[in-house]
Write an enzyme that holds these catalytic residues in place. Structure first.
Site, PDB file in Angstrom:
ATOM      1  N   GLY A  46       0.830  -1.195   0.000  1.00  0.00           N
ATOM      2  CA  GLY A  46       0.000   0.000   0.000  1.00  0.00           C
ATOM      3  C   GLY A  46       0.861   1.239   0.000  1.00  0.00           C
ATOM      4  N   GLN A  51       3.060   9.982   0.999  1.00  0.00           N
ATOM      5  CA  GLN A  51       4.335   9.272   1.200  1.00  0.00           C
ATOM      6  C   GLN A  51       5.326   9.568   0.080  1.00  0.00           C
ATOM      7  OE1 GLN A  51       2.378   5.229   2.117  1.00  0.00           O
ATOM      8  NE2 GLN A  51       4.306   5.153   3.221  1.00  0.00           N
ATOM      9  N   CYS A  89       5.706  -0.123   7.678  1.00  0.00           N
ATOM     10  CA  CYS A  89       5.364   0.991   6.789  1.00  0.00           C
ATOM     11  C   CYS A  89       6.580   1.358   5.960  1.00  0.00           C
ATOM     12  CB  CYS A  89       4.919   2.185   7.633  1.00  0.00           C
ATOM     13  SG  CYS A  89       4.546   3.650   6.663  1.00  0.00           S
ATOM     14  N   LEU A  90       6.363   1.611   4.670  1.00  0.00           N
ATOM     15  CA  LEU A  90       7.487   1.976   3.801  1.00  0.00           C
ATOM     16  C   LEU A  90       8.145   3.275   4.264  1.00  0.00           C
ATOM     17  CD1 LEU A  90       5.960   1.120   0.307  1.00  0.00           C
ATOM     18  CD2 LEU A  90       7.671  -0.192   1.572  1.00  0.00           C
ATOM     19  N   HIS A 131      -4.611   1.588   7.174  1.00  0.00           N
ATOM     20  CA  HIS A 131      -3.263   2.158   7.336  1.00  0.00           C
ATOM     21  C   HIS A 131      -3.082   3.339   6.360  1.00  0.00           C
ATOM     22  CE1 HIS A 131       1.269   1.492   7.862  1.00  0.00           C
ATOM     23  NE2 HIS A 131       1.200   2.266   6.805  1.00  0.00           N
ATOM     24  N   GLU A 132      -3.504   3.142   5.099  1.00  0.00           N
ATOM     25  CA  GLU A 132      -3.304   4.207   4.091  1.00  0.00           C
ATOM     26  C   GLU A 132      -4.229   5.395   4.360  1.00  0.00           C
ATOM     27  OE1 GLU A 132      -0.676   3.779   2.596  1.00  0.00           O
ATOM     28  OE2 GLU A 132      -0.536   1.622   2.875  1.00  0.00           O
ATOM     29  N   HIS A 135      -2.610   7.493   6.826  1.00  0.00           N
ATOM     30  CA  HIS A 135      -1.571   8.338   6.213  1.00  0.00           C
ATOM     31  C   HIS A 135      -2.191   9.628   5.686  1.00  0.00           C
ATOM     32  CE1 HIS A 135       2.284   6.310   6.160  1.00  0.00           C
ATOM     33  NE2 HIS A 135       1.777   5.187   5.683  1.00  0.00           N
TER      34      HIS A 135
HETATM   35 NI    NI Z   1       2.626   3.265   5.613  1.00  0.00          NI
END
Ligand code: NI
Length: 160
Positions: A46, A51, A89-90, A131-132, A135
């Site tokens: 995701g 991000q 998380c990235l 989660h997204e 963000h």
């Molecule tokens: Ni994330």
């Protein structure tokens, strides 16, 4: 398509609430394509637009398979149940935590053609969507984690 740089940790763009997309123009379509490529390259499931430094309400998500979901201006309409699971998380590389999330969610948004879409998700996809969407509100999983998990502990869990 172009790979975009993923912002990390407490970068101010990650911490700001994103703006609603008013018009789906070529820039938005290019951004979505780039987000998908960037997510796949990073082996993520995701990615939210902020991000990659663009403060707009756009997310892409995968259930771990080949298909990718794209949502513009997503809203969670219904959240049911609760499940605690491990997330990473990235934007927070190498860190994992146990995060409580709804088990199933119903999310409404628009696709790239501008049509309204509504999807009900469970399992990993439900977790990724929540989660997204966090963000897009400027929230990170570390804000909600009950406890952080040692990566070594995680590896042994994954092997089971
Ligand atoms: Ni994330």
């Amino acid at each position: 398509m172009t790979l975009r740089k993923i912002l990390c940790d407490d970068h101010p763009v990650l911490r700001a609430k994103t703006q609603e997309v008013k018009k789906i123009n070529r820039g938005v379509l290019r951004l979505i394509d780039d987000m998908i490529e960037t997510m796949k390259e990073a082996s993520g499931v995701g990615l939210a637009a902020n991000q990659v430094g663009v403060s707009k309400q756009i997310l892409v998500a995968s259930d771990g398979g080949e298909s990718v979901i794209e949502l513009i201006n997503p809203r969670c309409e219904l959240a049911e149940g609760e499940e605690v699971g491990v997330e990473g998380c990235l934007s927070i590389p190498g860190r994992y935590g146990e995060v409580p999330r709804a088990e199933t969610v119903t999310v409404r948004g628009h696709n790239r053609e501008g049509y309204e879409v509504c999807l009900r998700a469970e399992g990993l996809l439900a977790r990724v969507l929540q989660h997204e969407m966090d963000h897009l509100e400027g929230l990170l999983f570390t804000d909600k984690a009950l406890r952080m998990v040692d990566p070594e502990e995680l590896q042994s869990e994954e092997e089971i």
